[in-house]
Design a protein around this motif. Structure first.
Motif, PDB file in Angstrom:
ATOM      1  N   MET A   1       0.840  -1.177   0.000  1.00  0.00           N
ATOM      2  CA  MET A   1       0.000   0.000   0.000  1.00  0.00           C
ATOM      3  C   MET A   1       0.890   1.247   0.000  1.00  0.00           C
ATOM      4  N   LEU A   2       0.513   2.210  -0.821  1.00  0.00           N
ATOM      5  CA  LEU A   2       1.240   3.475  -0.868  1.00  0.00           C
ATOM      6  C   LEU A   2       0.987   4.271   0.413  1.00  0.00           C
ATOM      7  N   THR A   3       1.995   5.006   0.829  1.00  0.00           N
ATOM      8  CA  THR A   3       1.814   5.868   2.000  1.00  0.00           C
ATOM      9  C   THR A   3       1.034   7.117   1.595  1.00  0.00           C
ATOM     10  N   PHE A   4       0.603   7.851   2.589  1.00  0.00           N
ATOM     11  CA  PHE A   4      -0.082   9.118   2.351  1.00  0.00           C
ATOM     12  C   PHE A   4       0.807  10.043   1.520  1.00  0.00           C
ATOM     13  N   GLU A   5       2.088  10.141   1.898  1.00  0.00           N
ATOM     14  CA  GLU A   5       3.009  11.020   1.197  1.00  0.00           C
ATOM     15  C   GLU A   5       3.191  10.597  -0.255  1.00  0.00           C
ATOM     16  N   GLU A   6       3.266   9.288  -0.513  1.00  0.00           N
ATOM     17  CA  GLU A   6       3.407   8.796  -1.890  1.00  0.00           C
ATOM     18  C   GLU A   6       2.150   9.114  -2.711  1.00  0.00           C
ATOM     19  N   LYS A   7       0.983   8.888  -2.117  1.00  0.00           N
ATOM     20  CA  LYS A   7      -0.266   9.207  -2.815  1.00  0.00           C
ATOM     21  C   LYS A   7      -0.354  10.702  -3.088  1.00  0.00           C
ATOM     22  N   LEU A   8       0.013  11.498  -2.117  1.00  0.00           N
ATOM     23  CA  LEU A   8      -0.032  12.942  -2.271  1.00  0.00           C
ATOM     24  C   LEU A   8       0.892  13.396  -3.407  1.00  0.00           C
ATOM     25  N   ALA A   9       2.079  12.838  -3.482  1.00  0.00           N
ATOM     26  CA  ALA A   9       3.027  13.199  -4.548  1.00  0.00           C
ATOM     27  C   ALA A   9       2.476  12.818  -5.922  1.00  0.00           C
TER      28      ALA A   9
ATOM     29  N   ILE B   1      -9.335   4.266  -2.783  1.00  0.00           N
ATOM     30  CA  ILE B   1      -7.980   4.077  -3.327  1.00  0.00           C
ATOM     31  C   ILE B   1      -6.981   3.601  -2.281  1.00  0.00           C
ATOM     32  N   ARG B   2      -7.460   3.144  -1.143  1.00  0.00           N
ATOM     33  CA  ARG B   2      -6.563   2.729  -0.058  1.00  0.00           C
ATOM     34  C   ARG B   2      -5.482   1.750  -0.527  1.00  0.00           C
ATOM     35  N   ASP B   3      -5.863   0.745  -1.295  1.00  0.00           N
ATOM     36  CA  ASP B   3      -4.922  -0.309  -1.677  1.00  0.00           C
ATOM     37  C   ASP B   3      -4.427  -0.194  -3.115  1.00  0.00           C
ATOM     38  N   PHE B   4      -4.603   0.951  -3.742  1.00  0.00           N
ATOM     39  CA  PHE B   4      -4.167   1.128  -5.131  1.00  0.00           C
ATOM     40  C   PHE B   4      -2.647   1.205  -5.215  1.00  0.00           C
ATOM     41  N   THR B   5      -2.118   0.636  -6.291  1.00  0.00           N
ATOM     42  CA  THR B   5      -0.701   0.795  -6.601  1.00  0.00           C
ATOM     43  C   THR B   5      -0.502   2.152  -7.267  1.00  0.00           C
ATOM     44  N   GLU B   6       0.741   2.541  -7.469  1.00  0.00           N
ATOM     45  CA  GLU B   6       1.009   3.812  -8.150  1.00  0.00           C
ATOM     46  C   GLU B   6       0.398   3.812  -9.543  1.00  0.00           C
ATOM     47  N   LYS B   7       0.574   2.727 -10.277  1.00  0.00           N
ATOM     48  CA  LYS B   7       0.031   2.632 -11.640  1.00  0.00           C
ATOM     49  C   LYS B   7      -1.489   2.740 -11.625  1.00  0.00           C
ATOM     50  N   GLU B   8      -2.154   2.037 -10.700  1.00  0.00           N
ATOM     51  CA  GLU B   8      -3.614   2.084 -10.602  1.00  0.00           C
ATOM     52  C   GLU B   8      -4.109   3.482 -10.230  1.00  0.00           C
ATOM     53  N   LEU B   9      -3.405   4.120  -9.311  1.00  0.00           N
ATOM     54  CA  LEU B   9      -3.808   5.448  -8.872  1.00  0.00           C
ATOM     55  C   LEU B   9      -3.673   6.459 -10.008  1.00  0.00           C
ATOM     56  N   ARG B  10      -2.554   6.415 -10.707  1.00  0.00           N
ATOM     57  CA  ARG B  10      -2.370   7.329 -11.843  1.00  0.00           C
ATOM     58  C   ARG B  10      -3.452   7.099 -12.907  1.00  0.00           C
TER      59      ARG B  10
END
Length: 149
Positions: free
Chosen positions: A1-9, A72-81
């Motif tokens: 799971m991405l951290t808050f900071e990673e999701k924010l970036a 989006i709690r469990d989204f990867t970077e690719k999924e989130l983008r």
């Protein structure tokens, strides 16, 4: 799971989104250029990593809540983008979309977007109107229709 900071970036890497801090450390991101009344793309991104993205108008089968949001709690970077880009695109769309749907008896229906509504036509006759693509697609699936690729 991405951290808050990673999701924010990741979210902040989309220049078309504007940050709006809300209560309890949560953050919303708005797409001010939306062609719809809906402007919130990212909703309640929380320091614990939880948050939501508007996905109601997206043609993928994201599990959305009653507000049209996907968690989006469990989204990867690719999924989130991907979901953020799709959300922005869905709020930017102004061109006409038409899809043909067919059932096992070779009957066809046409699904079109028209002024923020999704209409289903049987020939020239209006069969139904739905507020979202997902609602229209769900109806068509329930009636035994599949989208022609």
């Amino acid at each position: 799971m991405l951290t808050f900071e990673e999701k924010l970036a990741i979210i902040e890497s989309f220049p078309e989104l504007q940050r709006h801090d809300v209560s309890l450390g949560r953050i919303n991101f708005h797409f001010e250029e939306s062609v719809m009344d809906k402007k919130i793309v990212v909703y309640r991104l929380h320091p614990n990593g939880n948050g939501f993205v508007y996905a109601e108008q997206i043609n993928d089968n994201y599990p959305i809540d009653s507000k049209g949001m996907v968690n989006i709690r469990d989204f990867t970077e690719k999924e989130l983008r991907k979901v953020i880009k799709q959300s922005i695109d869905s709020l930017s769309e102004s061109e006409l979309i038409e899809e043909t749907w067919i059932n096992s008896e070779n009957q066809t229906l046409m699904l079109t977007n028209d002024y923020n509504a999704w209409n289903i036509y049987a020939g020239d006759d209006l069969d139904g109107t739905h507020a979202t693509y997902k609602a229209a697609a769900d109806y068509l699936h329930q009636e035994g229709f599949k989208r022609l690729e």
